[in-house]
Write an enzyme that holds these catalytic residues in place. Sequence first.
Site, PDB file in Angstrom:
ATOM      1  CG  ASN A   7      -1.737   1.157   1.288  1.00  0.00           C
ATOM      2  OD1 ASN A   7      -1.878   1.907   0.437  1.00  0.00           O
ATOM      3  ND2 ASN A   7      -2.447   1.161   2.324  1.00  0.00           N
ATOM      4  CG  HIS A 180     -12.505   4.303   3.557  1.00  0.00           C
ATOM      5  ND1 HIS A 180     -13.154   5.521   4.239  1.00  0.00           N
ATOM      6  CD2 HIS A 180     -11.259   4.713   3.757  1.00  0.00           C
ATOM      7  CE1 HIS A 180     -12.538   6.215   4.799  1.00  0.00           C
ATOM      8  NE2 HIS A 180     -11.186   5.827   4.633  1.00  0.00           N
ATOM      9  CG  HIS A 206     -13.905   2.955   7.290  1.00  0.00           C
ATOM     10  ND1 HIS A 206     -12.997   1.776   7.003  1.00  0.00           N
ATOM     11  CD2 HIS A 206     -13.115   3.884   7.551  1.00  0.00           C
ATOM     12  CE1 HIS A 206     -11.772   2.114   7.052  1.00  0.00           C
ATOM     13  NE2 HIS A 206     -11.888   3.401   7.505  1.00  0.00           N
ATOM     14  NE  ARG A 239     -10.203  13.604   2.780  1.00  0.00           N
ATOM     15  CZ  ARG A 239      -9.688  12.196   3.108  1.00  0.00           C
ATOM     16  NH1 ARG A 239     -10.894  11.446   3.706  1.00  0.00           N
ATOM     17  NH2 ARG A 239      -8.570  11.669   2.976  1.00  0.00           N
ATOM     18  N   GLY A 329     -10.466   3.005  13.308  1.00  0.00           N
ATOM     19  CA  GLY A 329      -9.957   3.780  14.608  1.00  0.00           C
ATOM     20  C   GLY A 329     -10.967   4.073  15.584  1.00  0.00           C
ATOM     21  CD  GLU A 383      -8.606  -0.361   4.319  1.00  0.00           C
ATOM     22  OE1 GLU A 383      -8.766   0.394   3.304  1.00  0.00           O
ATOM     23  OE2 GLU A 383      -8.006   0.054   5.522  1.00  0.00           O
TER      24      GLU A 383
HETATM   25  P1  AMP Z   1      -7.616   5.168  11.493  1.00  0.00           P
HETATM   26  O1  AMP Z   1      -7.764   6.167  10.370  1.00  0.00           O
HETATM   27  O2  AMP Z   1      -8.877   3.955  11.242  1.00  0.00           O
HETATM   28  O3  AMP Z   1      -6.367   4.528  11.989  1.00  0.00           O
HETATM   29  O4  AMP Z   1      -8.196   5.762  12.928  1.00  0.00           O
HETATM   30  C1  AMP Z   1      -7.440   6.586  13.359  1.00  0.00           C
HETATM   31  C2  AMP Z   1      -8.449   7.546  14.577  1.00  0.00           C
HETATM   32  O5  AMP Z   1      -8.951   6.517  15.305  1.00  0.00           O
HETATM   33  C3  AMP Z   1      -7.542   8.428  15.122  1.00  0.00           C
HETATM   34  O6  AMP Z   1      -7.615   9.708  14.780  1.00  0.00           O
HETATM   35  C4  AMP Z   1      -8.231   8.352  16.687  1.00  0.00           C
HETATM   36  O7  AMP Z   1      -8.711   9.483  16.800  1.00  0.00           O
HETATM   37  C5  AMP Z   1      -9.056   7.258  16.442  1.00  0.00           C
HETATM   38  N1  AMP Z   1      -8.925   6.276  17.673  1.00  0.00           N
HETATM   39  C6  AMP Z   1      -8.115   5.291  17.740  1.00  0.00           C
HETATM   40  N2  AMP Z   1      -8.337   4.491  19.080  1.00  0.00           N
HETATM   41  C7  AMP Z   1      -8.969   5.503  19.650  1.00  0.00           C
HETATM   42  C8  AMP Z   1      -9.672   5.425  21.197  1.00  0.00           C
HETATM   43  N3  AMP Z   1      -9.197   4.173  21.910  1.00  0.00           N
HETATM   44  N4  AMP Z   1     -10.756   6.063  21.294  1.00  0.00           N
HETATM   45  C9  AMP Z   1     -11.128   7.133  20.477  1.00  0.00           C
HETATM   46  N5  AMP Z   1     -10.649   7.049  19.225  1.00  0.00           N
HETATM   47  C10 AMP Z   1      -9.544   6.479  18.726  1.00  0.00           C
END
Ligand code: AMP
Length: 395
Positions: A7, A180, A206, A239, A329, A383
């Site tokens: 990726n 996504h 997502h 965004r 996340g 993914e």
């Molecule tokens: P991703 O783009 O899927 O990697 O998600 C990243 C986002 O997940 C980050 O900006 C965090 O704000 C959020 N995140 C990760 N862990 C937690 C958590 N335990 N509680 C709240 N938000 C989280």
Amino acid sequence: MKILVINCGSSSLKYQLIDMENESVLAKGLCERIGIEGSKLTHKPTGKENYAIETPMGDHKVAVQLVLDALMDKEHGVIESTEEITAIGHRVLHAGTVYSDATLINEDVKKVIRDCFDLGPLHNPANLIGIEACEAAMPGKPNVAVFDTAFGMKIPEKAAMYAIPYEYYEKYSIRRYGFHGTSHMFVSGETLKKIGKDAAKVIVCHLGNGASISASIGGKCVDTSMGLTPLEGLIMGTRSGDLDPAVLQFICNHENIDVNEMLNILNKKSGVLGMSGVSSDFRDVREAADAGNERAIMALDAYRYRVAKYIGSYTAAMNGVDAITFTAGVGENDTQMREEICEYLGYLGVKIDSEKNAQARGKEEEISTPDSKVKVYVIPTNEELAIARETKALV
Ligand code: AMP
């Protein structure tokens, strides 16, 4: 069969080597700061010690070679030679209107990826560089492109078309594509397996730094929230999501900036970051909200309201919903956010088991109560595995 999943971002390269006999990860890692000072490779072989090296990576070709060296390293490696790799699966952002399925890469496919540079200016060039770097490092090995737009490409015309003069679709393929897609395909597929009903109506949320939502029936996407680019739809980390386009003109005129700068603001300085003024990271915004920061409270309020609004509209679009699944996340980890979104959904008969919800962090779990009319799940997205499965199917 071992599949290498690649990726590529503009200055990064994420990889996983997956053994398809049991779908286990043999090694994964990340090259960062490719083409800039301070390049670093972090390599994580399963069952062995991780290692990281800082070494110049002038381009993605150098990075690919370093990844292969790490995979074959005497101490930290997991294979003896690249002969053990059957194929390489690449995440590719945009295929325009040409491909709606994963495709074995040849010169025609590379041309399509190149033709779509202006639809995915940050990702498509990097994706192509990654493909060519793998072709050079492992001549003759099959490379497969798994397009992020593939899942959303299958939405019906009524959901895909913007209400603008049709000539722009004819001339420039301006329509909604969705992104996504690999995540939505994987998570909706796993949700279907859990429900055990072929034509189940599923909504996948997502919710990560980028956020999108999809509606699918029996695994076929019927609508998705991102559009021509990932800017449309939900409020995200940075965004804006949905917006009256006249806002662009107004701000451009009053701030004396051009549309490119405005789009940069909408992509990188908006969302919960722009609304709260605190951060794009939901943990920081939540902390600020808990401490009484009113803009952080407003940002989180608006965020969950938008998600709930989309769930309502997709339920209407499908004339019902059997399951709602949270992933990425925020979706996988933010138990409070899930509960707050589900509070909007009482009219659908959604009931959450608070204890199960509180325990479901980054793992697969059904969080609805047995008498809930709609099943609610947390399913971590994967993914890389989805790309590896698609690659295996083609080779
Ligand atoms: P991703 O783009 O899927 O990697 O998600 C990243 C986002 O997940 C980050 O900006 C965090 O704000 C959020 N995140 C990760 N862990 C937690 C958590 N335990 N509680 C709240 N938000 C989280």
